[in-house]
Write a protein that holds these residues in place. Structure first.
Motif, short mmCIF file in Angstrom:
data_model
loop_
_atom_site.label_atom_id
_atom_site.label_comp_id
_atom_site.label_asym_id
_atom_site.label_seq_id
_atom_site.Cartn_x
_atom_site.Cartn_y
_atom_site.Cartn_z
N ARG A 84 0.86 -1.26 0.24
CA ARG A 84 -0.01 -0.16 -0.11
C ARG A 84 1.03 1.34 -0.01
O ARG A 84 1.55 1.37 0.89
N LYS A 85 0.47 1.91 -1.05
CA LYS A 85 1.64 3.20 -1.20
C LYS A 85 1.18 4.25 -0.08
O LYS A 85 -0.06 4.29 0.13
N ASN A 86 2.20 5.34 0.11
CA ASN A 86 1.91 6.07 1.10
C ASN A 86 0.73 7.26 0.41
O ASN A 86 0.53 7.37 -0.73
N GLY A 87 -0.38 7.34 1.34
CA GLY A 87 -1.56 8.33 1.10
C GLY A 87 -2.64 7.48 0.30
O GLY A 87 -3.28 8.25 -0.43
N GLU B 275 -5.19 4.05 -0.16
CA GLU B 275 -6.14 3.10 0.71
C GLU B 275 -5.99 1.60 0.22
O GLU B 275 -6.39 0.65 1.07
N VAL B 276 -5.60 1.33 -1.08
CA VAL B 276 -5.68 -0.04 -1.31
C VAL B 276 -4.32 -0.62 -1.46
O VAL B 276 -3.40 0.03 -1.86
N PHE B 277 -4.22 -2.04 -1.40
CA PHE B 277 -3.19 -2.79 -1.49
C PHE B 277 -3.16 -3.29 -3.26
O PHE B 277 -4.13 -3.37 -4.00
N MET B 278 -1.68 -3.32 -3.61
CA MET B 278 -1.56 -3.68 -5.10
C MET B 278 -0.24 -4.49 -4.87
O MET B 278 0.40 -4.49 -4.02
N GLN B 279 0.16 -5.09 -6.30
CA GLN B 279 1.56 -5.75 -6.60
C GLN B 279 2.57 -4.42 -6.62
O GLN B 279 2.13 -3.25 -6.72
N PRO B 280 3.77 -4.75 -6.02
CA PRO B 280 4.53 -3.84 -6.20
C PRO B 280 5.19 -3.62 -7.75
O PRO B 280 4.86 -4.47 -8.39
N GLY B 281 5.65 -2.31 -7.94
CA GLY B 281 5.94 -2.12 -9.11
C GLY B 281 5.55 -0.45 -9.59
O GLY B 281 5.43 -0.02 -8.64
N GLY B 282 5.68 -0.33 -10.59
CA GLY B 282 5.31 1.10 -10.93
C GLY B 282 5.45 1.40 -12.41
O GLY B 282 5.83 0.66 -13.32
N LYS B 283 5.52 2.90 -12.73
CA LYS B 283 5.24 3.28 -14.14
C LYS B 283 6.72 3.03 -14.78
O LYS B 283 7.73 3.29 -14.29
N ILE B 284 6.50 2.84 -16.06
CA ILE B 284 7.55 2.66 -16.95
C ILE B 284 7.98 3.79 -17.55
O ILE B 284 7.10 4.74 -18.16
N ILE C 171 -9.05 -0.31 -14.50
CA ILE C 171 -9.14 0.96 -14.00
C ILE C 171 -7.99 1.26 -12.95
O ILE C 171 -7.80 0.37 -12.10
N ALA C 172 -7.34 2.20 -13.13
CA ALA C 172 -6.30 2.69 -12.17
C ALA C 172 -7.00 2.76 -10.77
O ALA C 172 -8.08 3.40 -10.60
N ALA C 173 -6.25 2.50 -9.56
CA ALA C 173 -6.72 2.64 -8.31
C ALA C 173 -6.75 3.99 -7.65
O ALA C 173 -7.75 4.56 -7.03
N MET D 112 -8.26 -3.82 -1.99
CA MET D 112 -7.18 -4.11 -3.06
C MET D 112 -7.86 -3.27 -4.45
O MET D 112 -9.04 -2.86 -4.67
N ALA D 113 -6.52 -3.19 -5.09
CA ALA D 113 -6.60 -2.29 -6.56
C ALA D 113 -7.41 -3.08 -7.24
O ALA D 113 -7.28 -4.46 -7.33
N PRO D 114 -8.34 -2.63 -8.36
CA PRO D 114 -9.04 -3.60 -9.27
C PRO D 114 -8.07 -4.54 -9.98
O PRO D 114 -8.38 -5.61 -10.33
#
Length: 136
Positions: free
Chosen positions: A22-25, A27-36, A72-74, A117-119
């Motif tokens: 869960r990233k700072n700020g 509410e939802v949990f997701m897989q680790p990773g990020g923008k390319i 959809i982006a969380a 969790m994120a969609p």
């Protein structure tokens, strides 16, 4: 609707539990990773993000491509995420929340509990992982 390209990791223990963050700020949990980043390959982006987010160092050959998923982006209204997903199977990792991460959790895809969790995670990745593990 704008599309955000991300690289994400399905980090799994041998028992099938997966790591969610869960990233700072948020509410939802997701897989680790990020923008390319522009010009960056998904594998390079994921290696960079895993170290920044959870202190996990992995080599490219440890990343097993699973496929591409969309939802959809969380955390960004009016956006969709398009994820290149990679499997990383680990035994006892040294993982801790980094600067962008407020909380980490290991969950069973069959019984993730009441974590929000994120969609992408709830509707696509966890069901895929649960089905894949039973047919593999």
């Amino acid at each position: 609707m704008k599309v955000i390209k991300i690289a994400a990791a399905l980090i799994a223990r041998r028992n099938g539990d997966v790591l969610l963050v869960r990233k700072n700020g948020t509410e939802v949990f997701m897989q680790p990773g990020g923008k390319i980043e522009p010009g960056e390959m998904p594998e390079a982006a994921l290696i960079r993000e895993l170290y920044e987010e959870i202190g996990l160092r992995v080599e490219q050959d440890a990343l097993q491509p699973i496929g591409e998923f969309q939802a959809i982006a969380a955390n960004e209204p009016h956006h969709r995420v398009h994820a290149d997903l990679f499997l990383i199977t680990i035994d006892d990792p040294k993982i801790s929340a980094g600067s962008e991460i407020e909380e980490i959790a290991w969950v069973s895809p069959a019984a993730p509990g009441d974590l929000p969790m994120a969609p992408l995670t709830a509707d696509h990745i966890l069901p895929f992982w649960q089905k894949w593990r039973t047919t593999a």
